[in-house]
Design a protein around this motif. Structure first.
Motif, PDB file in Angstrom:
ATOM      1  N   LYS A   1       0.742  -1.213  -0.104  1.00 49.19           N
ATOM      2  CA  LYS A   1       0.107   0.006  -0.034  1.00 49.19           C
ATOM      3  C   LYS A   1       0.822   1.290   0.037  1.00 49.19           C
ATOM      4  O   LYS A   1       0.552   2.225  -0.702  1.00 49.19           O
ATOM      5  N   ILE A   2       1.826   1.349   0.794  1.00 52.12           N
ATOM      6  CA  ILE A   2       2.702   2.360   0.735  1.00 52.12           C
ATOM      7  C   ILE A   2       3.580   2.515  -0.422  1.00 52.12           C
ATOM      8  O   ILE A   2       3.549   3.875  -0.861  1.00 52.12           O
ATOM      9  N   ALA A   3       4.145   1.447  -1.157  1.00 50.95           N
ATOM     10  CA  ALA A   3       4.756   1.724  -2.450  1.00 50.95           C
ATOM     11  C   ALA A   3       3.855   2.222  -3.555  1.00 50.95           C
ATOM     12  O   ALA A   3       3.947   3.064  -4.402  1.00 50.95           O
ATOM     13  N   TYR A   4       2.380   1.681  -3.553  1.00 46.25           N
ATOM     14  CA  TYR A   4       1.596   2.152  -4.478  1.00 46.25           C
ATOM     15  C   TYR A   4       1.245   3.722  -4.319  1.00 46.25           C
ATOM     16  O   TYR A   4       1.300   4.390  -5.286  1.00 46.25           O
ATOM     17  N   HIS A   5       1.109   4.246  -3.044  1.00 43.91           N
ATOM     18  CA  HIS A   5       0.711   5.557  -2.843  1.00 43.91           C
ATOM     19  C   HIS A   5       2.256   6.474  -3.166  1.00 43.91           C
ATOM     20  O   HIS A   5       1.994   7.564  -3.693  1.00 43.91           O
ATOM     21  N   LEU A   6       3.303   5.882  -2.884  1.00 48.06           N
ATOM     22  CA  LEU A   6       4.529   6.627  -3.182  1.00 48.06           C
ATOM     23  C   LEU A   6       4.460   7.106  -4.618  1.00 48.06           C
ATOM     24  O   LEU A   6       5.137   7.960  -5.270  1.00 48.06           O
ATOM     25  N   THR A   7       4.335   5.696  -5.530  1.00 48.87           N
ATOM     26  CA  THR A   7       4.526   5.733  -6.892  1.00 48.87           C
ATOM     27  C   THR A   7       3.543   6.680  -7.467  1.00 48.87           C
ATOM     28  O   THR A   7       3.825   7.521  -8.390  1.00 48.87           O
ATOM     29  N   ASN A   8       2.208   6.675  -6.914  1.00 50.71           N
ATOM     30  CA  ASN A   8       1.101   7.638  -7.514  1.00 50.71           C
ATOM     31  C   ASN A   8       1.467   9.080  -7.197  1.00 50.71           C
ATOM     32  O   ASN A   8       1.259  10.021  -7.790  1.00 50.71           O
ATOM     33  N   LEU A   9       2.429   9.193  -6.051  1.00 48.97           N
ATOM     34  CA  LEU A   9       2.789  10.695  -5.639  1.00 48.97           C
ATOM     35  C   LEU A   9       3.576  11.419  -6.697  1.00 48.97           C
ATOM     36  O   LEU A   9       3.834  12.466  -7.002  1.00 48.97           O
ATOM     37  N   GLU A  10       4.396  10.409  -7.351  1.00 45.61           N
ATOM     38  CA  GLU A  10       5.566  10.855  -8.289  1.00 45.61           C
ATOM     39  C   GLU A  10       5.001  11.065  -9.730  1.00 45.61           C
ATOM     40  O   GLU A  10       5.469  11.836 -10.303  1.00 45.61           O
ATOM     41  N   TYR A  11       3.701  10.760  -9.891  1.00 40.58           N
ATOM     42  CA  TYR A  11       3.058  11.002 -11.130  1.00 40.58           C
ATOM     43  C   TYR A  11       3.960  10.477 -12.355  1.00 40.58           C
ATOM     44  O   TYR A  11       4.423  11.392 -13.200  1.00 40.58           O
ATOM     45  N   PRO A  12       4.146   9.261 -12.478  1.00 37.19           N
ATOM     46  CA  PRO A  12       5.014   8.777 -13.790  1.00 37.19           C
ATOM     47  C   PRO A  12       4.369   9.413 -15.101  1.00 37.19           C
ATOM     48  O   PRO A  12       3.203   9.344 -15.210  1.00 37.19           O
ATOM     49  N   ARG A  13       5.101   9.211 -15.890  1.00 42.27           N
ATOM     50  CA  ARG A  13       4.576   9.854 -17.328  1.00 42.27           C
ATOM     51  C   ARG A  13       3.753   8.755 -18.163  1.00 42.27           C
ATOM     52  O   ARG A  13       2.752   9.015 -18.643  1.00 42.27           O
ATOM     53  N   THR A  14       4.322   7.828 -17.990  1.00 36.92           N
ATOM     54  CA  THR A  14       3.682   6.594 -18.976  1.00 36.92           C
ATOM     55  C   THR A  14       3.329   5.276 -17.930  1.00 36.92           C
ATOM     56  O   THR A  14       3.940   5.122 -16.755  1.00 36.92           O
ATOM     57  N   GLU A  15       2.642   4.393 -18.513  1.00 33.53           N
ATOM     58  CA  GLU A  15       2.358   3.052 -17.792  1.00 33.53           C
ATOM     59  C   GLU A  15       3.546   2.471 -17.398  1.00 33.53           C
ATOM     60  O   GLU A  15       3.883   1.853 -16.280  1.00 33.53           O
ATOM     61  N   SER A  16       4.419   2.332 -18.342  1.00 37.36           N
ATOM     62  CA  SER A  16       5.933   1.435 -18.054  1.00 37.36           C
ATOM     63  C   SER A  16       6.617   2.068 -17.063  1.00 37.36           C
ATOM     64  O   SER A  16       7.278   1.546 -16.285  1.00 37.36           O
ATOM     65  N   GLU A  17       6.608   3.804 -16.968  1.00 33.35           N
ATOM     66  CA  GLU A  17       7.356   4.238 -16.104  1.00 33.35           C
ATOM     67  C   GLU A  17       6.642   4.099 -14.680  1.00 33.35           C
ATOM     68  O   GLU A  17       7.473   3.815 -13.437  1.00 33.35           O
ATOM     69  N   TRP A  18       5.393   4.059 -14.581  1.00 29.17           N
ATOM     70  CA  TRP A  18       4.809   3.583 -13.413  1.00 29.17           C
ATOM     71  C   TRP A  18       5.011   2.157 -12.736  1.00 29.17           C
ATOM     72  O   TRP A  18       5.286   2.075 -11.704  1.00 29.17           O
ATOM     73  N   GLU A  19       5.108   1.379 -13.928  1.00 29.55           N
ATOM     74  CA  GLU A  19       4.900  -0.108 -13.300  1.00 29.55           C
ATOM     75  C   GLU A  19       6.593  -0.250 -12.939  1.00 29.55           C
ATOM     76  O   GLU A  19       7.015  -1.030 -11.954  1.00 29.55           O
ATOM     77  N   ASN A  20       7.419   0.343 -13.699  1.00 30.61           N
ATOM     78  CA  ASN A  20       8.925   0.172 -13.109  1.00 30.61           C
ATOM     79  C   ASN A  20       9.163   0.848 -11.655  1.00 30.61           C
ATOM     80  O   ASN A  20      10.003   0.267 -10.957  1.00 30.61           O
ATOM     81  N   SER A  21       8.459   1.970 -11.566  1.00 35.98           N
ATOM     82  CA  SER A  21       8.736   2.631 -10.312  1.00 35.98           C
ATOM     83  C   SER A  21       8.466   1.950  -9.303  1.00 35.98           C
ATOM     84  O   SER A  21       8.792   1.532  -8.195  1.00 35.98           O
TER      85      SER A  21
END
Length: 979
Positions: free
Chosen positions: A614-634
């Motif tokens: 849950k924490i990793a999910y919220h931290l990743t959304n906080l970064e606002y990755p540009r693409t889906e692959s960037e979100w998944e990698n982060s």
């Protein structure tokens, strides 16, 4: 199918870049290859009468083609396919063995009936050797395996294919949002149809169909690559000598017995849609593409991806951020959105006699059943049904499992070597015979003197993992990890070429809707496309990354704190187990302490994992990755760091800290001046490390397998039990059955990859201490492949078929684990095991140091040499005499009692030297092997370059041909070159 190289020679003889169609058609003896056959057949073998008498061609003027006629001469002669508009333009000659069945199936109009609207099969996937002779045979073959139903469920009219399903509850009050959203979907060109659920009156399904015009518009917008409507040429650059060699080996292979692991290709449809050159779809150039049937031109996976793209970018309220199906599901407007399965995965009729009912049924019978555990995987069919991303996952998992076979075999040999020589080990013999050697108490209050021979069993077990083969196996596994990754890169390059993903990444990846709505006011010009797109300022990006990194370090510190708590627990219960009432635990209190600590540590690991996700999910959304692959990698990197530290922190403690800073008898170091630090067993710390790794690896694999299969099975059974109420499953439509299945994890394949990557870490990082780890991983993965297959096919809703060119950030993580494995194994051998002390004693202090007797064992006296003396009278407990402890210190009667001896410093220097030499040697070998193995095979690299050139030529010729046709219609003169 036999390949020929004649077309290459003809191309080499062509001069210049501009090659007219008339020049190309002058080539003779162009025998079709596996790659050229589908394109040749599809480009030239369809007659006008066929398109009129069947529903295969329901095209408009924009995509109509020139009429053609087919003449079948005989079974022994070639077939000639001539265009009526220009009989001298092209002549195709091919062998009857290669094309007669295909042409017969397509050329006889009278053998086809107009059943396209109600057909239960896909005519575009015919098996090569199938011939239709007459109507009666056609009807009997209707359920044969050659016809695989790909259309899936339909609208009520029985014509429109259902491409996506939305689900909501009638009692939900957010009607306005849904109504606005559905109106906007219709405005975008989608067709919607509502139908209530049969088993649950409160559930409403919205079936979505995407028409042809909308498909074309979004396919062009997303740059989806589709096959050209143009003749394909054989581009294999192998020499004739290599062809003869391969033909020779092919004959030898035919003489040998068939490999039972190979799948029977006749049981699968001919998935030849990737055998044609492809290019980005364009409505303006629609005449370039092979459009035999509008219903099957775009695959189910492509249609679902396009619909999902539209769902993610459609507004449901006024406002920039009020967009997307995800937000509607999060706020409760809808409760689910998924593409439907193609049908049931089981059939009352056997597949061998009646064939598969659909691709899902075929996948279950030939892949997901447990009885197929020894078979290769049908990767092309997996990719067709689930998409390239899931196909690549199963390709990687199968490759990893296959590469574990040699690693498991070598590890098993090392283990059996230790088992066979265990009773001959000089160290074990000396420990087992040391009846008069007493070890100092391992705790302050309740521990007594212990005879050294009480550790006889532990010494023998330690020798199983700490013997002469340990160093060799550690080097082997480091090299194995490099070979595995390098050959996987080659395998990936072949798959991406076969699946037409070579140029996909830079063309088709789109921005995440969350990123677009957040930064829509700040736009910059994309340097590649030249179009404006949302941009995240550098200051904002850095600030968000700093917050995310701070969260990561906080969670890692929490893991270390949990490990420290387990260490304190070991120190507290150590005294309690030493005075336990049960005699077995009292005698083996060290083993009981370690086993209890391992179980508690495993429970803590599982509990912390829930919070990490849950924490990793919220931290990743906080970064606002540009693409889906960037979100998944982060997100994947965060989860890996969390779980890697969580799983391995206690193992690192046991390997490198346990028993290193305890002090000596009479002067022990204590935690908080209260608890004495824990010592290693008299036979060493390696047995504790093996126990920790074995228990965590075994329990985690059992837990993961239960959560992957057992938990969905229970949930699905409960769902079916609730809706049963006398309704038979056959009366429930497919989309309602899919709704009752469990949705795929919200994080996609992250959990699957994470489980395997962590297992790869267990297999390589501490393999010197546990040679059986590759064997356990191999056995688990054999089960894991079929378990995942069964789960995807039967227990989960159909996931969105996503595209990918590789396994993402996991490849970099695997390479990092490979580097870390070299370092940790060097330290395990040098510090944790007794390999270096034995080596120093053997050549410096043992009987062989001064050229002793020829038949004398060089380790004779090693145990006595490795134990120091302590005077019991210094404890003030009324005891006298001497006890022994593991260390290299001076005896009480020496001039410098209890000081480190010269041998201690020799061993320390040897350990440091071994670490440096081992790391440089293994890293050098790894780098050399990585240099020798290119990521892309040379032949494939040349083929990709050749095909890029040919695509340009075919685009030129297609445009020229189209221009000539328009000139003929307008009565203008026709030129064979550009006007």
């Amino acid at each position: 199918m036999v390949h020929h190289s004649g077309s290459i020679q003809s191309f080499k003889q062509q001069k210049g870049m501009n090659i007219s169609k008339s020049e190309i058609t002058k080539e003779t003896a162009l025998k079709p290859s596996r790659r050229s056959l589908p394109c040749l057949a599809q480009s030239y073998a369809y007659s006008k009468s066929l398109s009129q008498s069947t529903s295969l061609f329901q095209s408009t003027e924009s995509d109509s083609q020139a009429p053609t006629s087919i003449t079948l001469i005989s079974a022994d002669k070639a077939e000639q396919v001539n265009t009526e508009e220009n009989k001298n333009d092209s002549v195709l000659k091919c062998s009857f063995a290669d094309l007669s069945d295909f042409c017969l199936a397509l050329g006889k109009d009278k053998d086809y009936t107009d059943e396209s609207e109600h057909a239960t099969y896909d005519r575009s996937r015919l098996i090569n050797d199938f011939v239709i002779k007459d109507k009666s045979e056609f009807k009997t073959k209707k359920n044969d395996m050659n016809y695989i139903a790909s259309s899936g469920p339909l609208f009520k009219d029985g014509k429109k294919r259902i491409d996506y399903i939305l689900v909501y509850r009638k009692t939900n009050i957010q009607y306005d949002r849904r109504n606005t959203f559905e109106k906007n979907l219709r405005a975008e060109g989608l067709m919607l149809e509502k139908e209530p659920a049969i088993a649950s009156p409160d559930i409403m399904f919205i079936k979505i169909h995407i028409p042809w015009d909308t498909l074309c518009k979004y396919a062009e917008r997303l740059n989806i690559r589709m096959p050209f409507r143009k003749k394909c040429y054989y581009t294999d650059g192998r020499s004739k000598s290599m062809g003869r060699v391969q033909s020779y080996f092919r004959r030898i292979k035919n003489w040998m017995a068939q490999n039972p692991m190979v799948l029977d290709k006749s049981a699968f449809p001919n998935l030849g849609e990737s055998d044609c050159y492809t290019g980005p779809f364009s409505r303006a150039r629609i005449h370039h593409f092979i459009i035999n049937n509008k219903d099957t031109f775009f695959s189910n996976a492509t249609r679902s991806r396009i619909v999902y793209h539209m769902l993610e970018r459609t507004k449901y309220e006024n406002g920039i951020s009020k967009v997307g199906i995800r937000k509607l599901i999060n706020n409760g407007s809808y409760i689910a959105a998924f593409p439907p399965h193609e049908g049931a995965y089981k059939s009352s009729q056997p597949i061998k006699t009646h064939g598969p009912q659909n691709n899902r049924h075929l996948l279950y019978e030939r892949w997901a059943r447990w009885g197929m555990w020894y078979k290769h995987q049908p990767l092309d069919l997996i990719r067709l049904y689930f998409g390239e991303k899931i196909g690549l996952y199963f390709a990687w998992l199968g490759w990893y499992t296959g590469m574990l076979i040699p690693a498991a075999a070598v590890g098993l040999c090392v283990f059996f070597y230790g088992l066979l020589t265990m009773n001959k080990s000089q160290v074990s013999q000396e420990i087992c015979k040391a009846t008069e050697v007493f070890m100092c108490p391992l705790c302050d209050k309740n521990c007594s003197l212990q005879r050294l021979n009480d550790s006889c069993i532990y010494a023998k077990v330690t020798y199983l993992f700490d013997n002469g083969g340990t160093v060799f196996f550690a080097i082997f596994m480091a090299i194995w990890a490099t070979v595995f990754l390098e050959f996987w890169k080659r395998r990936r390059s072949i798959l991406t070429y076969t699946w037409d993903l070579t140029e996909w990444e830079e063309e088709e990846e789109t921005l995440r809707p969350q990123f677009e709505t957040k930064y829509y006011k700040m736009e910059v010009i994309n340097p590649i496309t030249g179009k404006p797109e949302p941009h995240q300022p550098s200051s904002d990006k850095i600030t968000r990354l700093l917050v995310s990194v701070s969260g990561i370090f906080f969670m890692i510190s929490l893991v270390i704190t949990a490990v420290f708590g387990v260490v304190v627990y070991r120190l507290v219960v150590m005294e309690q187990f030493a005075s336990f009432k049960w005699n077995f635990i009292k005698q083996h209190w060290q083993f009981a302490t370690s086993a209890a600590a391992v179980c508690i540590n495993f429970i803590i690991i599982m509990l912390l994992n829930l919070a990490y996700e849950k924490i990793a999910y919220h931290l990743t959304n906080l970064e606002y990755p540009r693409t889906e692959s960037e979100w998944e990698n982060s997100f994947a990197l965060k989860m890996f760091l969390f779980q890697f530290v969580n799983l391995n922190s206690s193992i690192f403690y046991i390997a490198f800290f346990l028993g290193r800073f305890v002090g000596r008898p009479g002067k022990y170091n204590k935690l908080f001046d209260r608890w004495r630090l824990e010592e290693c067993h008299p036979s060493g710390c390696l047995i504790d490390l093996c126990l920790q790794m074995g228990v965590i690896m075994f329990l985690k694999q059992i837990w993961n397998n239960f959560m992957e299969l057992g938990y969905p099975l229970i949930q699905n059974w409960w769902s079916r039990h609730k809706i049963k109420r006398g309704i038979q499953d056959a009366s429930i439509p497919q989309w309602e059955n899919d709704w009752n299945l469990q949705p795929m994890n919200i994080h996609g394949l992250m959990d699957e990859y994470l489980e395997m990557v962590l297992q790869f870490g267990f297999t390589t990082i501490f393999v010197a201490a546990f040679p059986l780890a590759p064997l356990l991983a191999l056995l688990n993965n054999i089960i894991e492949i079929r378990l995942d297959a069964y789960k995807f096919v039967t227990q989960w809703r159909r996931p969105l078929p996503a595209r990918a060119t590789d396994i993402g950030i996991w490849l970099g993580i695997l390479e990092g684990i490979g580097i870390l494995a070299v370092i940790t194994n060097a330290f395990v051998i040098a510090i944790t095991s007794d390999y270096i002390p034995r080596f120093v004693y053997e050549y410096k202090y043992g009987p062989c140091a001064n050229h002793g007797k020829p038949n004398e064992n060089c380790l004779t006296g090693y145990v006595n040499n490795s134990l120091s003396f302590f005077d019991l009278s210094e404890l003030g407990m009324g005891k006298s005499g001497y006890c022994r402890y593991r260390d290299y210190r001076g005896p009480p009667w020496s001039s410098k009692p209890y000081e480190f001896t010269l041998q201690y410093w020799h061993i320390l220097a040897a350990r440091l030297a071994f670490i440096i030499v081992f790391e440089h040697l293994v890293f050098g070998i790894k780098s050399f092997i990585a240099y020798l193995i290119p990521d892309v095979p040379k032949g494939l690299y040349d083929r990709i370059r050749r095909e890029k050139y040919l695509v340009q030529e075919m685009m030129y010729e297609a445009e020229l041909e189209h221009l000539q046709q328009q000139r003929r219609k307008s009565g203008q003169p026709v030129h064979h070159e550009w006007p």
